[in-house]
Write a protein that holds these residues in place. Structure first.
Motif, PDB file in Angstrom:
ATOM      1  N   ALA A  50       0.833  -1.200   0.000  1.00  0.00           N
ATOM      2  CA  ALA A  50       0.000   0.000   0.000  1.00  0.00           C
ATOM      3  C   ALA A  50       0.871   1.255   0.000  1.00  0.00           C
ATOM      4  O   ALA A  50       1.906   1.313   0.667  1.00  0.00           O
ATOM      5  CB  ALA A  50      -0.910   0.004   1.225  1.00  0.00           C
ATOM      6  N   GLU A  51       0.417   2.258  -0.735  1.00  0.00           N
ATOM      7  CA  GLU A  51       1.210   3.478  -0.904  1.00  0.00           C
ATOM      8  C   GLU A  51       1.466   4.178   0.421  1.00  0.00           C
ATOM      9  O   GLU A  51       2.559   4.700   0.654  1.00  0.00           O
ATOM     10  CB  GLU A  51       0.496   4.424  -1.869  1.00  0.00           C
ATOM     11  N   ASN A  52       0.450   4.199   1.306  1.00  0.00           N
ATOM     12  CA  ASN A  52       0.653   4.917   2.566  1.00  0.00           C
ATOM     13  C   ASN A  52       1.702   4.241   3.443  1.00  0.00           C
ATOM     14  O   ASN A  52       2.350   4.895   4.268  1.00  0.00           O
ATOM     15  CB  ASN A  52      -0.668   5.072   3.325  1.00  0.00           C
ATOM     16  N   LEU A  53       1.911   2.944   3.266  1.00  0.00           N
ATOM     17  CA  LEU A  53       2.985   2.265   3.989  1.00  0.00           C
ATOM     18  C   LEU A  53       4.336   2.506   3.331  1.00  0.00           C
ATOM     19  O   LEU A  53       5.339   2.740   4.005  1.00  0.00           O
ATOM     20  CB  LEU A  53       2.717   0.758   4.052  1.00  0.00           C
ATOM     21  N   LEU A  54       4.360   2.437   2.016  1.00  0.00           N
ATOM     22  CA  LEU A  54       5.615   2.650   1.291  1.00  0.00           C
ATOM     23  C   LEU A  54       6.190   4.039   1.558  1.00  0.00           C
ATOM     24  O   LEU A  54       7.412   4.224   1.532  1.00  0.00           O
ATOM     25  CB  LEU A  54       5.383   2.471  -0.211  1.00  0.00           C
ATOM     26  N   ASN A  55       5.317   5.006   1.822  1.00  0.00           N
ATOM     27  CA  ASN A  55       5.764   6.387   2.015  1.00  0.00           C
ATOM     28  C   ASN A  55       6.264   6.673   3.430  1.00  0.00           C
ATOM     29  O   ASN A  55       6.772   7.764   3.697  1.00  0.00           O
ATOM     30  CB  ASN A  55       4.629   7.358   1.676  1.00  0.00           C
ATOM     31  N   ILE A  56       6.105   5.731   4.346  1.00  0.00           N
ATOM     32  CA  ILE A  56       6.584   5.944   5.711  1.00  0.00           C
ATOM     33  C   ILE A  56       8.106   5.813   5.731  1.00  0.00           C
ATOM     34  O   ILE A  56       8.653   4.818   5.249  1.00  0.00           O
ATOM     35  CB  ILE A  56       5.946   4.925   6.677  1.00  0.00           C
ATOM     36  N   PRO A  57       8.816   6.790   6.268  1.00  0.00           N
ATOM     37  CA  PRO A  57      10.282   6.705   6.303  1.00  0.00           C
ATOM     38  C   PRO A  57      10.756   5.511   7.121  1.00  0.00           C
ATOM     39  O   PRO A  57      10.122   5.120   8.101  1.00  0.00           O
ATOM     40  CB  PRO A  57      10.694   8.024   6.972  1.00  0.00           C
ATOM     41  N   GLY A  58      11.876   4.956   6.700  1.00  0.00           N
ATOM     42  CA  GLY A  58      12.468   3.845   7.429  1.00  0.00           C
ATOM     43  C   GLY A  58      12.902   2.739   6.499  1.00  0.00           C
ATOM     44  O   GLY A  58      12.488   2.677   5.335  1.00  0.00           O
ATOM     45  N   PRO A  59      13.747   1.841   6.980  1.00  0.00           N
ATOM     46  CA  PRO A  59      14.219   0.728   6.155  1.00  0.00           C
ATOM     47  C   PRO A  59      13.104  -0.255   5.844  1.00  0.00           C
ATOM     48  O   PRO A  59      12.062  -0.274   6.514  1.00  0.00           O
ATOM     49  CB  PRO A  59      15.300   0.088   7.028  1.00  0.00           C
ATOM     50  N   THR A  60      13.336  -1.079   4.830  1.00  0.00           N
ATOM     51  CA  THR A  60      12.331  -2.044   4.378  1.00  0.00           C
ATOM     52  C   THR A  60      12.957  -3.421   4.251  1.00  0.00           C
ATOM     53  O   THR A  60      14.061  -3.564   3.721  1.00  0.00           O
ATOM     54  CB  THR A  60      11.755  -1.619   3.011  1.00  0.00           C
ATOM     55  N   LEU A  61      12.234  -4.428   4.725  1.00  0.00           N
ATOM     56  CA  LEU A  61      12.635  -5.814   4.514  1.00  0.00           C
ATOM     57  C   LEU A  61      11.666  -6.426   3.510  1.00  0.00           C
ATOM     58  O   LEU A  61      10.474  -6.566   3.787  1.00  0.00           O
ATOM     59  CB  LEU A  61      12.610  -6.595   5.829  1.00  0.00           C
ATOM     60  N   VAL A  62      12.187  -6.762   2.332  1.00  0.00           N
ATOM     61  CA  VAL A  62      11.377  -7.347   1.264  1.00  0.00           C
ATOM     62  C   VAL A  62      11.457  -8.863   1.381  1.00  0.00           C
ATOM     63  O   VAL A  62      12.544  -9.443   1.289  1.00  0.00           O
ATOM     64  CB  VAL A  62      11.875  -6.902  -0.125  1.00  0.00           C
ATOM     65  N   LEU A  63      10.311  -9.502   1.574  1.00  0.00           N
ATOM     66  CA  LEU A  63      10.247 -10.956   1.633  1.00  0.00           C
ATOM     67  C   LEU A  63       9.707 -11.502   0.313  1.00  0.00           C
ATOM     68  O   LEU A  63       9.364 -10.745  -0.595  1.00  0.00           O
ATOM     69  CB  LEU A  63       9.353 -11.393   2.799  1.00  0.00           C
ATOM     70  N   TYR A  64       9.631 -12.817   0.225  1.00  0.00           N
ATOM     71  CA  TYR A  64       9.113 -13.460  -0.982  1.00  0.00           C
ATOM     72  C   TYR A  64       7.724 -12.927  -1.323  1.00  0.00           C
ATOM     73  O   TYR A  64       6.852 -12.815  -0.463  1.00  0.00           O
ATOM     74  CB  TYR A  64       9.061 -14.968  -0.764  1.00  0.00           C
ATOM     75  N   ASN A  65       7.530 -12.598  -2.593  1.00  0.00           N
ATOM     76  CA  ASN A  65       6.262 -12.064  -3.068  1.00  0.00           C
ATOM     77  C   ASN A  65       6.247 -12.161  -4.587  1.00  0.00           C
ATOM     78  O   ASN A  65       7.247 -12.558  -5.202  1.00  0.00           O
ATOM     79  CB  ASN A  65       6.095 -10.602  -2.616  1.00  0.00           C
ATOM     80  N   ASP A  66       5.135 -11.792  -5.210  1.00  0.00           N
ATOM     81  CA  ASP A  66       5.087 -11.774  -6.669  1.00  0.00           C
ATOM     82  C   ASP A  66       6.109 -10.776  -7.208  1.00  0.00           C
ATOM     83  O   ASP A  66       6.341  -9.724  -6.592  1.00  0.00           O
ATOM     84  CB  ASP A  66       3.693 -11.389  -7.156  1.00  0.00           C
ATOM     85  N   PRO A  67       6.712 -11.070  -8.360  1.00  0.00           N
ATOM     86  CA  PRO A  67       7.771 -10.198  -8.890  1.00  0.00           C
ATOM     87  C   PRO A  67       7.340  -8.748  -9.084  1.00  0.00           C
ATOM     88  O   PRO A  67       8.114  -7.825  -8.800  1.00  0.00           O
ATOM     89  CB  PRO A  67       8.121 -10.852 -10.232  1.00  0.00           C
TER      90      PRO A  67
END
Length: 302
Positions: free
Chosen positions: A238-255
């Motif tokens: 979701a865009e509102n989550l992506l816009n929150i500052p901070g590091p991201t851990l990307v797990l397995y998901n659709d490409p």
């Protein structure tokens, strides 16, 4: 980099340990994945912070977290009293002041500033001692509240104000009303927002941030603060989550969803956008000058 005593291992790659350090990387970590993967990561991180004698406050929309780690368990259900009346919570010392209670009611029921100030004055004057009193009031704020106030709301605010211990699990697994979820989330977020030596886990963050009250809780729990770490887990990109500052851990998901996460984090196309497979992760973080992506396997089985 292991910079402070709060650093925890989140990935392993060819004998190298990759750490998430809230002090160095940022105090809000976002975790995106599918199925139970974000839950398992947050549960693992919670165990690491328990060892550091941190309190845990988990908001769980799916009823997936083990309860034995918590000294306070709040099980939310539709049409069940919660005791989460912000006016009564001020009297019990769980909220800072009556103006905080007034602004919570404002956010939930869409009051404007003048009506909120009138409500605040009536609370201070003893005319309004509960949300139910506000809804019954003949003042204009009462009319506005009654436009959306339902029997679910009435029942929600009834009951004894709960005691909130050091570690709290808020279980929304049996709650289907998104309005009820949003109200409870905002009220409890306001109650715990100033806690230190605390890890806050929010799963699923996209669900909890969906409503207006839920969105209002975002800055309360993600604003950087010494001694507090927040982990946001979600199965929705979701865009509102992506816009929150901070590091991201990307797990397995659709490409394509992995690509969206990389794009939102400013990761350039090419080798830095490695396709994350099951049991793997990509840790995306920034310094003031650079963007880094660390790849590896998750440090637990399953």
């Amino acid at each position: 980099m292991k910079y402070s005593k709060l650093a925890i291992k989140i990935l392993e790659y060819e004998g190298k340990e990759i750490y998430y350090d809230p002090v160095y990387h940022g105090r809000t970590l976002k975790v995106f994945g599918i199925d139970d993967d974000p839950t398992r990561v947050i549960d693992y991180i919670g165990d690491q912070f328990l060892e550091k004698e941190y309190g845990l406050i988990f908001f769980d929309t799916r009823g997936k977290y083990p309860k034995e780690k918590f000294d306070t368990i709040i099980e939310m259900e539709d049409n069940k009293p919660t005791g989460l009346d912000p006016i009564k919570m001020v009297k019990k010392g769980l909220l800072k002041d009556f103006y905080t209670a007034s602004t919570i009611i404002q956010t939930i029921y869409g009051l404007d500033r003048s009506l909120t100030d009138k409500l605040y004055a009536d609370i201070l004057g003893g005319k309004v001692k509960s949300v139910a009193d506000a809804a019954k009031s003949k003042e204009q704020y009462g009319e506005v509240i009654r436009e959306v106030y339902t029997s679910l709301d009435e029942t929600f605010f009834e009951g004894e104000v709960p005691k909130l211990g050091k570690s709290i699990l808020v279980d929304f697994g049996k709650t289907y009303s998104i309005s009820t979820v949003g109200m409870a989330f905002l009220i409890l977020a306001a109650a715990v927002k100033d806690r230190r030596s605390t890890l806050i886990g929010i799963d699923d963050a996209a669900v909890l941030f969906y409503t207006t009250p839920g969105s209002a809780a975002i800055p309360l729990l993600t604003q950087p603060m010494r001694g507090r770490v927040t982990v946001l887990g979600s199965r929705y990109v979701a865009e509102n989550l992506l816009n929150i500052p901070g590091p991201t851990l990307v797990l397995y998901n659709d490409p394509d969803l992995q690509s969206m996460i990389y794009e939102a984090n400013g990761v350039p196309q090419g080798d830095m956008r490695k396709h994350v497979l099951k049991g793997e992760g990509a840790f995306v973080w920034r310094t003031t000058q650079t963007l880094e992506v660390d790849f590896g396997k998750l440090p637990f089985e399953g």
